[in-house]
Design a protein around this motif. Structure first.
Motif, short mmCIF file in Angstrom:
data_model
loop_
_atom_site.label_atom_id
_atom_site.label_comp_id
_atom_site.label_asym_id
_atom_site.label_seq_id
_atom_site.Cartn_x
_atom_site.Cartn_y
_atom_site.Cartn_z
N CYS A 198 0.86 -1.19 0.00
CA CYS A 198 0.00 0.00 0.00
C CYS A 198 0.90 1.24 0.00
CB CYS A 198 -0.90 0.00 1.24
SG CYS A 198 -1.69 1.58 1.57
N CYS A 201 0.56 3.57 3.39
CA CYS A 201 1.17 3.24 4.69
C CYS A 201 2.40 2.34 4.56
CB CYS A 201 0.14 2.58 5.59
SG CYS A 201 -0.49 1.03 4.93
N CYS A 222 -7.56 -0.52 2.62
CA CYS A 222 -6.31 -1.05 3.16
C CYS A 222 -6.57 -1.48 4.61
CB CYS A 222 -5.22 0.00 3.11
SG CYS A 222 -3.74 -0.48 4.02
N CYS A 225 -4.15 1.09 6.94
CA CYS A 225 -4.39 2.53 7.09
C CYS A 225 -5.81 2.94 6.74
CB CYS A 225 -3.37 3.33 6.26
SG CYS A 225 -3.56 3.16 4.49
#
Ligand SMILES: [Zn+2]
Length: 241
Positions: A198, A201, A222, A225
């Motif tokens: 991701c 994050c 996600c 995050c």
């Protein structure tokens, strides 16, 4: 799915641009306030010099008044001196007159010095006033430039906000709601997943989720995050079709 994603990405692009404009324009009010402070300091320095001059002018007037008073006193005493019959009283008064005259001489010397100081201070004040006038000119010009820049940025942001309303109509309602919620806390709210990671994050998303994103070309959330994620391949221009 891909169209929904593209519309949202387009919306975020506008939001990011507006955010970066706001951030850049944010320094201007601070800079303007700083220049205003600087102008205030320069003005105070000039006014302090003006006050000093006014003080000296007052001192000079006072001294001139004292000298005139003393001279009057000496004149009156001298008139009285002629009427003195007793030698003792005569010499006492003569001594008073002598002291008063000496004091007057000292004050006259002081007046000469004070007049010199006054002249020099007047010159200093003139210099400070000219210095302030030119500094003021510079600062006011600079503040005007900053205010113009600020107004420009504000109108650009306004234009983007108008643009945003149009772009937002193309975004799926549910997706838009989710995006708006996240956007209040973090921007970008929509981030790509590159090779399973991701970009919001830097955490790896579960492989199963990543595969699903690549297949659906849609969006998900996600797990780390909570941003909206998509496989970057989804937005890449299709190479062969
Ligand atoms: Zn994340």
């Amino acid at each position: 799915m891909r169209e929904k994603l593209k519309a949202l990405a387009e919306l975020q692009k506008v939001d990011m641009e507006a955010a970066s404009l706001r951030k850049a324009a944010d320094v201007h009010p601070r800079q303007i306030a700083e220049l205003e402070r600087e102008l205030g300091t320069a003005r105070s320095a000039m006014e302090a010099e003006r006050n000093r001059l006014a003080d000296i002018e007052r001192q000079k007037l006072q001294l001139e008044q004292n000298i005139a008073d003393e001279k009057d006193k000496v004149k009156k005493w001298e008139a009285r001196l002629a009427e003195q019959r007793s030698t003792r009283e005569y010499s006492a008064l003569a001594r008073e007159i002598d002291i008063a005259k000496k004091a007057n001489l000292t004050m006259a010397d002081e007046l000469v010095e004070l007049t010199k100081t006054l002249g020099a201070t007047r010159e200093t004040v003139k210099g400070k006033e000219a210095e302030f006038a030119s500094r003021q000119q510079q600062l006011v010009t600079r503040m005007g430039e900053l205010r113009t820049k600020l107004a420009e940025a504000e109108s650009q942001v306004k234009a983007l906000e108008g643009q945003r309303t149009g772009v937002a109509t193309h975004v799926d309602a549910n997706l838009l709601r989710r995006y708006e919620t996240i956007r209040k806390k973090k921007l970008p709210a929509l981030v790509g997943v590159v090779a399973g990671t991701c970009q919001g994050c830097n955490m790896n998303v579960p492989p199963q989720l990543y595969n699903q994103l690549r297949t659906s070309l849609g969006t998900d959330v996600c797990p780390s995050c909570h941003r909206i994620i998509f496989a970057v391949e989804a937005l890449a221009e299709p190479t062969s079709k």
